[in-house]
Design a protein around this motif. Structure first.
Motif, short mmCIF file in Angstrom:
data_model
loop_
_atom_site.label_atom_id
_atom_site.label_comp_id
_atom_site.label_asym_id
_atom_site.label_seq_id
_atom_site.Cartn_x
_atom_site.Cartn_y
_atom_site.Cartn_z
N ILE A 171 0.77 -1.05 -0.01
CA ILE A 171 0.22 0.11 -0.05
C ILE A 171 0.97 1.27 0.02
CG2 ILE A 171 -1.63 1.29 1.48
CD1 ILE A 171 -2.60 -1.39 2.34
N VAL A 172 1.86 1.35 0.86
CA VAL A 172 2.90 2.40 0.83
C VAL A 172 3.47 2.64 -0.44
CG1 VAL A 172 4.93 3.30 2.15
CG2 VAL A 172 3.02 2.48 3.53
N LEU A 173 3.84 1.63 -1.14
CA LEU A 173 4.84 1.55 -2.27
C LEU A 173 3.95 2.29 -3.33
CD1 LEU A 173 6.38 -1.78 -3.22
CD2 LEU A 173 7.47 0.23 -3.07
N ILE A 174 2.59 1.88 -3.37
CA ILE A 174 1.85 2.74 -4.30
C ILE A 174 1.51 3.96 -4.04
CG2 ILE A 174 -0.44 2.40 -5.31
CD1 ILE A 174 -0.45 -0.47 -5.43
N ASN A 175 1.38 4.32 -2.72
CA ASN A 175 0.97 5.60 -2.25
C ASN A 175 2.30 6.60 -2.56
OD1 ASN A 175 -0.72 7.61 -1.02
ND2 ASN A 175 0.62 7.37 0.77
N LYS A 176 3.63 6.04 -2.24
CA LYS A 176 4.61 6.93 -2.41
C LYS A 176 4.77 7.27 -3.86
CE LYS A 176 8.78 6.20 -0.44
NZ LYS A 176 9.07 7.07 0.91
N SER A 177 4.40 6.34 -4.79
CA SER A 177 4.89 6.83 -5.95
C SER A 177 3.83 7.69 -6.79
CB SER A 177 5.38 5.53 -7.01
OG SER A 177 4.12 4.69 -7.01
N SER A 178 2.61 6.84 -6.78
CA SER A 178 1.63 7.63 -7.44
C SER A 178 0.57 8.27 -6.51
CB SER A 178 0.67 6.53 -8.27
OG SER A 178 0.39 5.36 -7.58
N LYS A 179 0.67 8.58 -5.25
CA LYS A 179 -0.22 9.10 -4.42
C LYS A 179 -1.62 8.47 -4.38
CE LYS A 179 2.56 13.53 -4.51
NZ LYS A 179 2.43 14.91 -4.57
N VAL A 180 -1.75 7.52 -4.78
CA VAL A 180 -3.05 6.79 -4.78
C VAL A 180 -3.04 5.86 -3.53
CG1 VAL A 180 -4.68 5.21 -6.07
CG2 VAL A 180 -3.12 7.18 -7.10
N VAL A 181 -4.25 5.78 -2.74
CA VAL A 181 -4.30 4.74 -1.77
C VAL A 181 -5.23 3.48 -2.45
CG1 VAL A 181 -5.28 4.19 0.26
CG2 VAL A 181 -4.72 6.35 -0.10
N ASN A 182 -4.40 2.55 -2.38
CA ASN A 182 -5.14 1.33 -3.42
C ASN A 182 -6.07 0.75 -2.54
OD1 ASN A 182 -5.72 -0.54 -4.93
ND2 ASN A 182 -3.66 -1.59 -4.89
N PHE A 183 -7.39 1.07 -2.42
CA PHE A 183 -8.37 0.25 -1.79
C PHE A 183 -8.55 -1.39 -2.34
CE2 PHE A 183 -9.36 4.34 0.18
CZ PHE A 183 -9.50 3.95 1.48
N ALA A 184 -8.12 -1.53 -3.43
CA ALA A 184 -8.27 -2.84 -4.10
C ALA A 184 -7.31 -3.85 -3.65
CB ALA A 184 -8.05 -2.67 -5.66
N HIS A 185 -6.31 -3.54 -2.87
CA HIS A 185 -5.27 -4.17 -2.38
C HIS A 185 -5.51 -5.78 -1.95
CE1 HIS A 185 -0.72 -4.49 -2.40
NE2 HIS A 185 -0.65 -4.91 -0.98
N GLY A 186 -6.43 -5.71 -1.05
CA GLY A 186 -6.76 -6.82 -0.29
C GLY A 186 -7.49 -7.79 -1.50
N ASN A 187 -8.35 -7.45 -2.13
CA ASN A 187 -9.01 -8.00 -3.25
C ASN A 187 -8.30 -8.65 -4.06
OD1 ASN A 187 -10.92 -4.97 -2.79
ND2 ASN A 187 -12.01 -7.01 -2.51
N LEU A 188 -7.29 -7.72 -4.44
CA LEU A 188 -6.12 -8.33 -5.47
C LEU A 188 -5.28 -9.35 -5.07
CD1 LEU A 188 -5.09 -5.01 -7.21
CD2 LEU A 188 -6.02 -6.78 -8.68
N ALA A 189 -4.92 -9.23 -3.63
CA ALA A 189 -4.20 -10.28 -3.03
C ALA A 189 -5.09 -11.72 -2.69
CB ALA A 189 -3.60 -9.75 -1.68
N GLY A 190 -6.29 -11.39 -2.75
CA GLY A 190 -7.17 -12.55 -2.41
C GLY A 190 -7.43 -13.39 -3.70
N LEU A 191 -7.64 -12.62 -4.85
CA LEU A 191 -7.52 -13.19 -6.14
C LEU A 191 -6.22 -14.07 -6.44
CD1 LEU A 191 -9.26 -13.78 -8.98
CD2 LEU A 191 -7.77 -11.45 -9.74
N ALA A 192 -5.28 -13.38 -6.08
CA ALA A 192 -3.90 -14.27 -6.26
C ALA A 192 -3.96 -15.49 -5.49
CB ALA A 192 -2.79 -13.23 -5.93
#
Lengths: 292, 335
Positions: A25-46
């Motif tokens: 989450i922090v990686l994405i936020n640091k580079s693109s200033k976006v808070v990725n609320f899909a992170h958990g869903n994406l990890a679940g899909l994986a």
């Protein structure tokens, strides 16, 4: 005291997994200033993809093959996710954050559509070994979690500190405008952070599955722990996210043992609010250096 | 359409060009006034024509529209994303149900209490993150939405646990129940939209929009960001609780199941689909989307999140892809 040490040990183990989620989450936020609320869903899909490749929905592969194939698919999925919100990233942080919620919904729906909403069990190929060290009971799972986390975080450290793309990532997170003036490709760096975050999410979700069952919502229910860890670490600092993850892991274990187990999310809410008041910039604050 | 009379509340509009807007308003006022009046009349006489099913569904839709307005208000005036507004709606809904349970008072008595509860909850909740970026508020609202079911289930003696509580008392004695469940939310929605249109012209709203446009300029005028955050959250919480109270009355039941994290996310989707609109038309579109989609897709459970997510992405990306002039016009006219 023996209880306390055993709980703290178990907390460190699960904290490592929260830390990996938080780092993504922090990686994405640091580079693109976006808070990725899909992170958990994406990890679940994986995690479900690995299940699908090993347990027969899509095939009967060996673990190594399944994990490598899923890693490749996750790279593609994360790239698609980033490209979907790419037109918004430079327009508005707010809109792109909202868009990640849309991605999360779609990914959640796809997971349910492909794998149903049944609970399945996914066993890691680990030797059945355990040992007792004083009050601590060590299982092969614990060592696997610690080892994999150490390797992943170590690789990430090397990637960020020693490679060209890592330097570009640090430059972009420090000052996007200046890095653009210097000719850095912001999109490339964004894509890098999304893909790395997705891979960390895959690793974390695979390791989290043995502690719970795998269902279409079980992995994303750990998203709040990862977010809490990121808040404790200041949302902008990778070492902070790791520390925050371990802190949250220990704290949640202690609270659910000594007070009551059914309030996990309430504890997280209170922790988030308290940390925001006491350490508004996170525990590893670089005063004046973080975005407000 | 009703909102044609109301000034545009797009956040990019600053105080300097209100004159031009006023002229534009005067031109369109007649057309939109008549159109809006006709639509409103249609909504008022609809229950006399349509069946009970549609009356019930539209009542829910109006109540949902009020909660959606609360989300849009926070987005427009505060520039903050929330994925926890289900909690404020739940606060209003449970206030109504519990006042009926313990004091035997009807909706009309508990609505003001619900408003206060929502506002206080908004304040308490926004206070810790008043000085921080909106990221923290969004994460904290997510934690709030996830924590709510746990708390509701734990205090099941008061909240009714899984089954929840019923809201049975008539608000207006003598009027058929189905009509009350339709007209009260409609009245509430009209009230909220009218008050917000009035609010847009107030000094408070100017100050809030100024902060969104330029925080530095606002602070040099003595308008603090922390104050803006708190007042936005308090107002938004109050509106959401108001909507939640009407929702509980229209659906005649409250349970933890209707206020999960998904509810809150869907509220945000509704707000996006209505283009963060604070008007009658926009919010009803959002409310319809939120109320009808699950009914239409009842047979296709797994497709619901995909369609909601797809709709959100389509609207966000679609609006972004429009030429800037058209985009401003679309958001401005609808606002």
């Amino acid at each position: 005291m023996a209880d306390f040490i055993a709980l703290a040990w178990a907390g460190i183990v699960s904290g490592c997994l929260y830390a990996m989620g938080a780092v993504g989450i922090v990686l994405i936020n640091k580079s693109s200033k976006v808070v990725n609320f899909a992170h958990g869903n994406l990890a679940g899909l994986a995690a479900f993809l690995v299940f699908g490749f090993t347990a027969g929905t899509f095939g009967q592969m060996t673990w190594a093959a399944a994990v490598i194939l899923t890693l490749a698919i996750m790279v593609a999925v994360m790239a698609v996710c980033y490209l979907l919100i790419a037109p918004l990233v430079f327009q508005s942080d707010l809109t792109s954050t909202i868009a990640t919620l849309g991605i999360g919904l779609v990914v959640q729906g796809i997971t349910q559509l492909l794998f149903g909403s049944n609970v399945v069990s996914l066993d890691l190929p680990l030797p059945n070994w355990r040992a007792t060290l004083g009050p601590i009971r060590v299982a092969s799972y614990d060592l696997a979690v610690l080892g994999v986390t150490a390797i992943s975080i170590g690789l990430l450290y090397l990637l960020i500190e020693r490679t060209r793309i890592g330097i570009a990532f640090r430059a972009v997170s420090a000052n996007p405008f200046a890095s653009r003036v210097c000719g850095l490709n912001l999109r490339g760096v964004h894509l890098f952070s999304w893909v790395v975050a997705g891979l960390l999410g895959l690793v974390a979700s695979l390791l989290i599955v043995p502690t719970t069952f795998l269902s279409s919502t079980s992995v994303s229910s750990f998203m709040l722990q990862a977010f809490a860890a990121a808040v404790v670490g200041g949302f902008n600092s990778l070492p902070g996210a790791v520390l925050g993850g371990i802190f949250i892991g220990i704290l949640m274990n202690l609270l659910s043992f000594y007070i009551a187990a059914e309030f996990t999310n309430t504890y997280l809410l209170i922790t988030i609010l308290l940390v925001l008041n006491i350490f508004p910039q996170g525990v590893l604050a670089i005063r004046g250096g973080s975005r407000v | 359409m009703l909102s044609g009379a109301a000034p545009v509340s797009d956040q990019s509009v600053s105080a300097s060009n209100t004159n031009a807007l006023a002229q534009h308003d005067r031109k369109g006022r007649w057309v939109t006034g008549i159109g809006g009046g006709a639509c409103l009349l249609l909504l008022v006489i609809l229950p006399l024509v349509a069946g009970g099913y549609w009356t019930f569904t539209l009542g829910l839709c109006f109540a949902n529209a009020i909660v959606i307005i609360a989300v849009s208000f926070l987005l427009r005036y505060g520039g903050e994303v929330t994925i926890g507004h289900g909690v404020f709606a739940a606060a209003g809904a449970y206030t109504v149900a519990m006042i009926e349970k313990y004091f035997g008072l009807s909706l009309l008595a508990s609505l003001p209490v619900a408003l206060v509860v929502g506002a206080v909850l908004g304040l308490v909740f926004a206070f810790p993150s008043r000085n921080l970026s909106g990221i923290y508020l969004a994460v904290a609202t997510m934690a709030l939405a996830l924590a709510l079911p746990e708390l509701l289930l734990h205090f099941s003696a008061a909240t009714g646990g899984y089954e929840g509580l019923y809201v049975k008392l008539d608000a207006l004695p003598g009027v058929p129940k189905s009509l009350q469940r339709y007209y009260l939310p409609l009245l509430g929605l009209i009230l909220v939209v009218a008050l917000l249109a009035h609010f847009r012209r107030s000094r408070q709203a100017m100050a809030l929009l100024l902060i969104r446009t330029s925080a530095h300029a606002a602070e040099s005028f003595g308008v603090r960001r922390s104050w803006a955050r708190l007042s936005c959250m308090a107002l938004s919480g109050a509106i959401a609780a108001f909507g939640g109270a009407l929702l509980s009355f229209s659906s005649s039941t409250v349970s933890p199941n209707s206020f999960t994290l998904w509810t809150s996310i869907f509220l945000l989707v509704g707000s996006v689909v209505s283009l963060y609109s604070l008007s009658m038309v926009g919010s009803i579109i959002g409310g319809l989307f939120l109320t009808l989609m699950p009914l239409l897709l009842a047979g296709a459970g797994d497709w619901v999140p995909i369609l909601y997510g797809g709709a959100l992405l389509a609207v966000v990306l679609g609006v972004n892809a429009l030429p800037p002039k058209l985009r401003a016009r679309l958001q401005g006219v609808r606002a």
